[in-house]
Write a protein that holds these residues in place. Structure first.
Motif, PDB file in Angstrom:
ATOM      1  N   ALA A  10      17.505  13.956  33.081  1.00  0.00           N
ATOM      2  CA  ALA A  10      17.242  14.145  31.659  1.00  0.00           C
ATOM      3  C   ALA A  10      18.205  15.134  31.011  1.00  0.00           C
ATOM      4  O   ALA A  10      18.083  15.422  29.824  1.00  0.00           O
ATOM      5  CB  ALA A  10      15.800  14.620  31.447  1.00  0.00           C
ATOM      6  N   VAL A  11      19.162  15.659  31.760  1.00  0.00           N
ATOM      7  CA  VAL A  11      20.123  16.601  31.188  1.00  0.00           C
ATOM      8  C   VAL A  11      21.184  15.812  30.415  1.00  0.00           C
ATOM      9  O   VAL A  11      21.399  14.615  30.667  1.00  0.00           O
ATOM     10  CB  VAL A  11      20.783  17.479  32.270  1.00  0.00           C
ATOM     11  N   PRO A  12      21.881  16.453  29.461  1.00  0.00           N
ATOM     12  CA  PRO A  12      22.921  15.758  28.692  1.00  0.00           C
ATOM     13  C   PRO A  12      24.011  15.179  29.584  1.00  0.00           C
ATOM     14  O   PRO A  12      24.277  15.679  30.678  1.00  0.00           O
ATOM     15  CB  PRO A  12      23.475  16.865  27.782  1.00  0.00           C
ATOM     16  N   LEU A  13      24.653  14.128  29.086  1.00  0.00           N
ATOM     17  CA  LEU A  13      25.608  13.370  29.882  1.00  0.00           C
ATOM     18  C   LEU A  13      26.779  14.212  30.368  1.00  0.00           C
ATOM     19  O   LEU A  13      27.234  14.055  31.502  1.00  0.00           O
ATOM     20  CB  LEU A  13      26.133  12.190  29.048  1.00  0.00           C
ATOM     21  N   PHE A  14      27.264  15.113  29.530  1.00  0.00           N
ATOM     22  CA  PHE A  14      28.459  15.870  29.882  1.00  0.00           C
ATOM     23  C   PHE A  14      28.152  17.279  30.393  1.00  0.00           C
ATOM     24  O   PHE A  14      29.046  18.120  30.444  1.00  0.00           O
ATOM     25  CB  PHE A  14      29.399  15.962  28.677  1.00  0.00           C
ATOM     26  N   LEU A  15      26.895  17.524  30.758  1.00  0.00           N
ATOM     27  CA  LEU A  15      26.531  18.846  31.256  1.00  0.00           C
ATOM     28  C   LEU A  15      25.848  18.744  32.615  1.00  0.00           C
ATOM     29  O   LEU A  15      25.173  17.758  32.912  1.00  0.00           O
ATOM     30  CB  LEU A  15      25.590  19.551  30.270  1.00  0.00           C
ATOM     31  N   THR A  16      26.036  19.776  33.426  1.00  0.00           N
ATOM     32  CA  THR A  16      25.284  19.882  34.666  1.00  0.00           C
ATOM     33  C   THR A  16      23.926  20.484  34.362  1.00  0.00           C
ATOM     34  O   THR A  16      23.661  20.919  33.234  1.00  0.00           O
ATOM     35  CB  THR A  16      26.026  20.774  35.679  1.00  0.00           C
ATOM     36  N   SER A  17      23.061  20.542  35.352  1.00  0.00           N
ATOM     37  CA  SER A  17      21.743  21.139  35.139  1.00  0.00           C
ATOM     38  C   SER A  17      21.844  22.631  34.857  1.00  0.00           C
ATOM     39  O   SER A  17      20.911  23.241  34.349  1.00  0.00           O
ATOM     40  CB  SER A  17      20.854  20.905  36.371  1.00  0.00           C
ATOM     41  N   GLN A  18      23.025  23.213  35.184  1.00  0.00           N
ATOM     42  CA  GLN A  18      23.257  24.630  34.891  1.00  0.00           C
ATOM     43  C   GLN A  18      23.932  24.830  33.537  1.00  0.00           C
ATOM     44  O   GLN A  18      24.260  25.941  33.152  1.00  0.00           O
ATOM     45  CB  GLN A  18      24.126  25.279  35.980  1.00  0.00           C
ATOM     46  N   GLY A  19      24.161  23.725  32.808  1.00  0.00           N
ATOM     47  CA  GLY A  19      24.743  23.819  31.476  1.00  0.00           C
ATOM     48  C   GLY A  19      26.256  23.855  31.444  1.00  0.00           C
ATOM     49  O   GLY A  19      26.851  24.160  30.405  1.00  0.00           O
ATOM     50  N   LYS A  20      26.911  23.511  32.549  1.00  0.00           N
ATOM     51  CA  LYS A  20      28.374  23.513  32.587  1.00  0.00           C
ATOM     52  C   LYS A  20      28.913  22.112  32.316  1.00  0.00           C
ATOM     53  O   LYS A  20      28.298  21.115  32.669  1.00  0.00           O
ATOM     54  CB  LYS A  20      28.865  24.012  33.954  1.00  0.00           C
ATOM     55  N   PHE A  21      30.105  22.072  31.702  1.00  0.00           N
ATOM     56  CA  PHE A  21      30.722  20.795  31.360  1.00  0.00           C
ATOM     57  C   PHE A  21      31.114  20.031  32.621  1.00  0.00           C
ATOM     58  O   PHE A  21      31.611  20.599  33.584  1.00  0.00           O
ATOM     59  CB  PHE A  21      31.970  21.028  30.507  1.00  0.00           C
ATOM     60  N   THR A  22      30.859  18.705  32.607  1.00  0.00           N
ATOM     61  CA  THR A  22      31.212  17.869  33.746  1.00  0.00           C
ATOM     62  C   THR A  22      31.518  16.446  33.284  1.00  0.00           C
ATOM     63  O   THR A  22      30.978  15.982  32.278  1.00  0.00           O
ATOM     64  CB  THR A  22      30.074  17.824  34.781  1.00  0.00           C
ATOM     65  N   LEU A  23      32.394  15.781  34.011  1.00  0.00           N
ATOM     66  CA  LEU A  23      32.699  14.374  33.760  1.00  0.00           C
ATOM     67  C   LEU A  23      32.110  13.466  34.832  1.00  0.00           C
ATOM     68  O   LEU A  23      32.243  12.247  34.747  1.00  0.00           O
ATOM     69  CB  LEU A  23      34.223  14.161  33.696  1.00  0.00           C
ATOM     70  N   SER A  24      31.484  14.066  35.825  1.00  0.00           N
ATOM     71  CA  SER A  24      31.022  13.284  36.973  1.00  0.00           C
ATOM     72  C   SER A  24      29.995  12.232  36.578  1.00  0.00           C
ATOM     73  O   SER A  24      30.010  11.110  37.091  1.00  0.00           O
ATOM     74  CB  SER A  24      30.435  14.219  38.042  1.00  0.00           C
ATOM     75  N   SER A  25      29.098  12.570  35.657  1.00  0.00           N
ATOM     76  CA  SER A  25      28.044  11.626  35.274  1.00  0.00           C
ATOM     77  C   SER A  25      28.596  10.428  34.523  1.00  0.00           C
ATOM     78  O   SER A  25      28.223   9.283  34.784  1.00  0.00           O
ATOM     79  CB  SER A  25      26.980  12.330  34.415  1.00  0.00           C
ATOM     80  N   VAL A  26      29.513  10.692  33.590  1.00  0.00           N
ATOM     81  CA  VAL A  26      30.051   9.582  32.795  1.00  0.00           C
ATOM     82  C   VAL A  26      30.942   8.682  33.652  1.00  0.00           C
ATOM     83  O   VAL A  26      30.909   7.448  33.522  1.00  0.00           O
ATOM     84  CB  VAL A  26      30.814  10.112  31.553  1.00  0.00           C
ATOM     85  N   ILE A  27      31.702   9.277  34.568  1.00  0.00           N
ATOM     86  CA  ILE A  27      32.532   8.468  35.465  1.00  0.00           C
ATOM     87  C   ILE A  27      31.653   7.704  36.450  1.00  0.00           C
ATOM     88  O   ILE A  27      31.890   6.531  36.744  1.00  0.00           O
ATOM     89  CB  ILE A  27      33.554   9.357  36.202  1.00  0.00           C
ATOM     90  N   GLY A  28      30.622   8.375  36.952  1.00  0.00           N
ATOM     91  CA  GLY A  28      29.724   7.716  37.886  1.00  0.00           C
ATOM     92  C   GLY A  28      28.947   6.579  37.261  1.00  0.00           C
ATOM     93  O   GLY A  28      28.561   5.624  37.941  1.00  0.00           O
TER      94      GLY A  28
END
Length: 829
Positions: free
Chosen positions: A379-397
């Motif tokens: 349920a966390v935002p697409l471009f954020l980790t559960s710790q609130g840091k920016f990530t591309l892993s979810s969108v690429i995955g």
């Protein structure tokens, strides 16, 4: 002559083209099916069928129940939220389909394996069926070649493969199918309404002009699928609301362009009215008793909500006509409507707090806000980790590199939507894409919905790029060049033959003339560029989708082994397939594992994936008081507690958050600069070491008086701190035997027992108490010195020591002493 011989070249070409498209679409279906069946091998490796995820196990419980009592669905379950039970909020259609499929495959009397196979296969079938509305949407908005390519991309897109693979028994795949079908038929209705010049006045001629009937039929079909969506997912009203949102946007654009909007409002009204008509009997059959309204259950709320949408639509329609008639500036239309919407919310707030709460809670849910939603990783935002840091892993995955191509497609399509190209179906698709983009950006789990738009936009931009590279022509050149080479090779065997036929000479001359354009050879730069583009889109998606499917098992062997042991080695509970009465006892664990325990272990749980019982569960695991822990399990009639390594480590922050604690009270977090870069180190504080979860899982409950370890899945992780193996432990809550005796006043007395676990691991139980000022002491212990056959057993008698470890006594404790809570008087040796 036959009809076949009389066909013109154009007709033959058209027939061949249609045949190729049909074969191509069948090939896409086969690819989609195979991609989703890749998980079959891993999920059936042990001879049975394992399921992915968490909710999947509860869907299987409902499917199993429905098979045994078809067509009745499990609506209230005493095996969750133990001992109170819980009313299930999931609408029943998906589980009804699973049960129906099982009954069909089993010839009316399916066995357990057939039921599980049907449940595991259902998402595959629904996922493949979704290709049809995807093709319909892409063809209606763009063209057939975009529809075919869009379906192909969708067939391998990881976000959808993930929710529709074999074993993913969850209703999300049905949400995508039904919502996309509803939108596809609505788009067709808009398109045909525009072509037939549908208006209120033209409806008078509907009897003589059958073309006017087609958009109405498609609009009604859209409503049917919306009602089925209501019967599948409690979030359906939000997707139905989009029709009104789109109507607002399209009516604004029509006013700006000076066009009428009757076609829009007629189609929208028919869709919502059909939704209402089909939803009423569904809600009437499954609604809660009385006239209770609830957005979290099938109730009359859904019917009233659609009525409100209809009223809102007619208001939009009337105000649009008013603005047009008065010749007002088009900007008044959206401005006034936004003001009316705000006033409507205020009205709800003042006069209907319940409905206002439904609206606000719905908005919070779809934006990723809520009491427990922050602890859910998906349920966390697409471009954020559960710790609130920016990530591309979810969108690429989720999308591979298709997200970037779709983004380019979106902007290009937006630029093209002007003038005559500003058609309603294009506007609908554009606004729909923005709507789903918002959902996915707010919560990454909604990428499965956004996959539709990503696939179609990727196909659109790919065709634009392919056409700019003349990729199709270059392929034809390459094919013709190959044929020419082949023909030249064959002609070397006929050098002695002379051609005397004038017709053949003319044919040869024509062939030479036509082939001159290919003599220049193919442009290999364009060919390589086109192949590279195809590879960049398809290779990552196929690779990721295959990885999702092959690595599909979510319940680890440690959990599966432990839960099968729980079912086989603990007292069976009643009413499993008729959960109308309260079972004999419950099991306490973290909510993530509740559905596993219910389905695999066949035992009632306090907390499960509906977040039932989560507060009591969190308080139990976070407390530093054994008395409070005892109070909780006695209140809930809990007999067994199950822990795992993740609860004591990675999931601890969620436990602390729900218990209302600050994670900083349990861990000291420091960031240090190492040779490899910045490293975050979390050091446990004393508060963590005193928590119940730490005492149980990390220390085997060796200082507790009423909880005893009865089974563990693997070697305890405390013996190998570097081990990444998850350890599952099952503890039993018992009254315990109380050892009483005397020692020197105010002296520490320690009871010690040597134990061996079911894995052969040796550990020591020690429980100490202080003697009072009279020298009296009481120590409650949970283990007997008898071997009860459970695996975990004593290898010594209890040794009681006092003061400087001088032995007071050696004591044998029976199993009856432990279970009956007997008091054992210690005689000093």
């Amino acid at each position: 002559m036959t009809d076949k011989c009389m066909r013109s070249p154009a007709e033959k070409g058209s027939a061949n083209s249609s045949r190729i498209k049909i074969i191509s679409f069948i090939a896409v279906i086969v690819v989609a099916f195979l991609m989703r069946m890749l998980s079959y091998a891993s999920l059936t490796a042990d001879g049975g069928i394992t399921f992915t995820g968490y909710d999947e196990f509860y869907h299987m419980r409902r499917i199993l129940y429905t098979v045994s009592s078809f067509p009745h669905i499990l609506n209230f379950d005493t095996y969750i939220n133990y001992p109170y039970g819980f009313e299930i909020g999931w609408p029943p259609l998906f589980d009804l389909l699973g049960a129906l499929l099982a009954i069909i495959l089993g010839g009316g009397h399916p066995d357990m394996h057939t039921v599980e196979f049907a449940g595991a296969l259902l998402p595959v079938l629904l996922g493949v069926l979704t290709l049809i509305p995807v093709y319909m949407v892409a063809t209606s908005v763009f063209d057939r070649k975009t529809g075919l390519l869009g379906a192909f991309i969708f067939a391998v897109l990881p976000a959808h493969v993930y929710i529709s693979r074999f074993g993913a028994v969850d209703h999300h795949v049905a949400e995508v199918l039904l919502s996309t079908a509803a939108y596809a038929f609505f788009i067709l209705a808009l398109k045909l309404a525009g072509e037939s010049k549908l208006s209120l006045n033209s409806l008078k001629n509907i009897a003589s002009d059958k073309k006017l009937l087609n958009p109405l039929v498609f609009a009604a079909a859209s409503g049917l699928f919306f009602s089925l969506l209501v019967f599948t997912w409690v979030g359906a009203p939000a997707l139905i609301s989009f029709v009104v949102l789109y109507a607002l946007v399209q009516a604004t654009l029509d006013l700006k362009a000076g066009k009428g909007s009757d076609y829009l409002f007629v189609c929208s009204a028919v869709t919502l009215f059909a939704t209402l008509l089909f939803t009423i009997p569904l809600s009437a059959g499954a609604a809660r008793p009385g006239l209770e309204m609830s957005a979290m259950y099938l109730s009359w709320f859904q019917v009233v909500y659609v009525l409100i949408l209809l009223a809102g639509l007619f208001f939009l329609w009337g105000f649009s006509a008013y603005v047009s008639k008065k010749g007002m500036d088009w900007k008044y239309y959206p401005g006034v409507l936004i003001l009316v919407f705000g006033s409507g919310l205020l009205f709800l707030r003042l006069f209907s707090v319940e409905y206002y709460a439904f609206v606000i809670e719905g908005l919070r849910f779809f934006s990723g806000k809520g009491e427990y939603i922050g602890t859910i990783s998906e349920a966390v935002p697409l471009f954020l980790t559960s710790q609130g840091k920016f990530t591309l892993s979810s969108v690429i995955g989720s999308f591979g590199l298709s997200f970037l191509t779709a983004l380019a497609g979106f902007f290009l399509f937006s630029l093209e939507l002007k003038g005559e190209k500003l058609k309603p179906e294009g506007v609908f698709f554009l606004v729909w894409t923005l709507f789903y983009a918002y959902l996915a950006l707010s919560q990454r789990r909604f990428t499965y919905l956004f996959a539709i738009n990503i696939s179609i936009l990727t196909a659109y931009i790919m065709w634009v790029l392919m056409d700019s590279l003349d990729f199709g022509k270059e392929i034809k050149k390459l094919v013709k060049s190959g044929k020419k080479t082949e023909n030249n090779s064959e002609s070397t065997f006929k050098t002695g033959q002379k051609t005397v036929s004038r017709t053949k000479s003319k044919s040869k001359a024509r062939h030479v003339a036509e082939s001159r354009s290919t003599d220049e050879g193919s442009d290999y730069f364009k060919l390589v560029s086109g192949v590279a583009l195809i590879g960049l889109v398809f290779v990552p998606s196929i690779w990721l989708g295959a990885a999702f499917s092959k690595d599909a098992v979510s319940i680890g062997p440690e959990w599966e082994d432990s839960l099968k042991w729980l079912e086989a080695s603990t007292p069976a509970t009643s009413y499993y397939l008729e959960p109308s009465e309260t079972p004999e006892y419950g099991v306490l664990s973290w909510w993530d594992y509740g559905n596993w325990i219910v389905y695999v272990g066949k035992r009632p749980v306090v907390a499960n994936n509906f977040q039932t019982g989560v507060d009591d569960s969190a308080r139990f695991f976070i407390t530093d008081s054994e008395e409070e822990a005892k109070t909780i399990v006695e209140k809930l009639n809990v007999k067994y507690v199950i822990t795992d390594t993740l609860m004591a480590e990675g999931k601890f922050s969620a436990i602390a958050e729900i218990a209302g604690k600050n994670i900083g009270d349990y861990y000291e977090v420091k960031t240090t600069n190492e040779n490899t870069g910045l490293t975050t180190v979390a050091t446990p504080k004393q508060a963590l070491l005193q928590s119940e979860i730490y005492k149980l899982h990390k220390l085997d409950g060796t200082s507790l008086g009423n909880f005893r370890l009865i089974h563990e899945s693997t070697i305890n992780s405390t013996e190998n701190e570097s081990s990444k193996i998850d350890t599952v432990k099952i503890f039993e809550y018992v009254p315990g035997a109380t050892l009483t005796g005397t020692a020197s006043p105010n002296q520490a007395v320690m009871a010690t027992l040597e134990l061996s676990s079911n894995t052969g691991r040796k550990f020591t139980y020690q429980k100490g108490e202080m003697a009072d000022e009279n020298g009296s002491f009481e120590i409650t212990v949970p283990y007997s010195t008898e071997n009860t056959g459970n695996g975990v057993h004593a290898t010594s008698a209890y040794s009681l020591t006092a003061g400087d470890n001088s032995t007071i006594a050696t004591i044998q404790v029976t199993e009856n002493d432990i279970l009956d809570g007997n008091i054992i008087k210690v005689k000093n040796s």
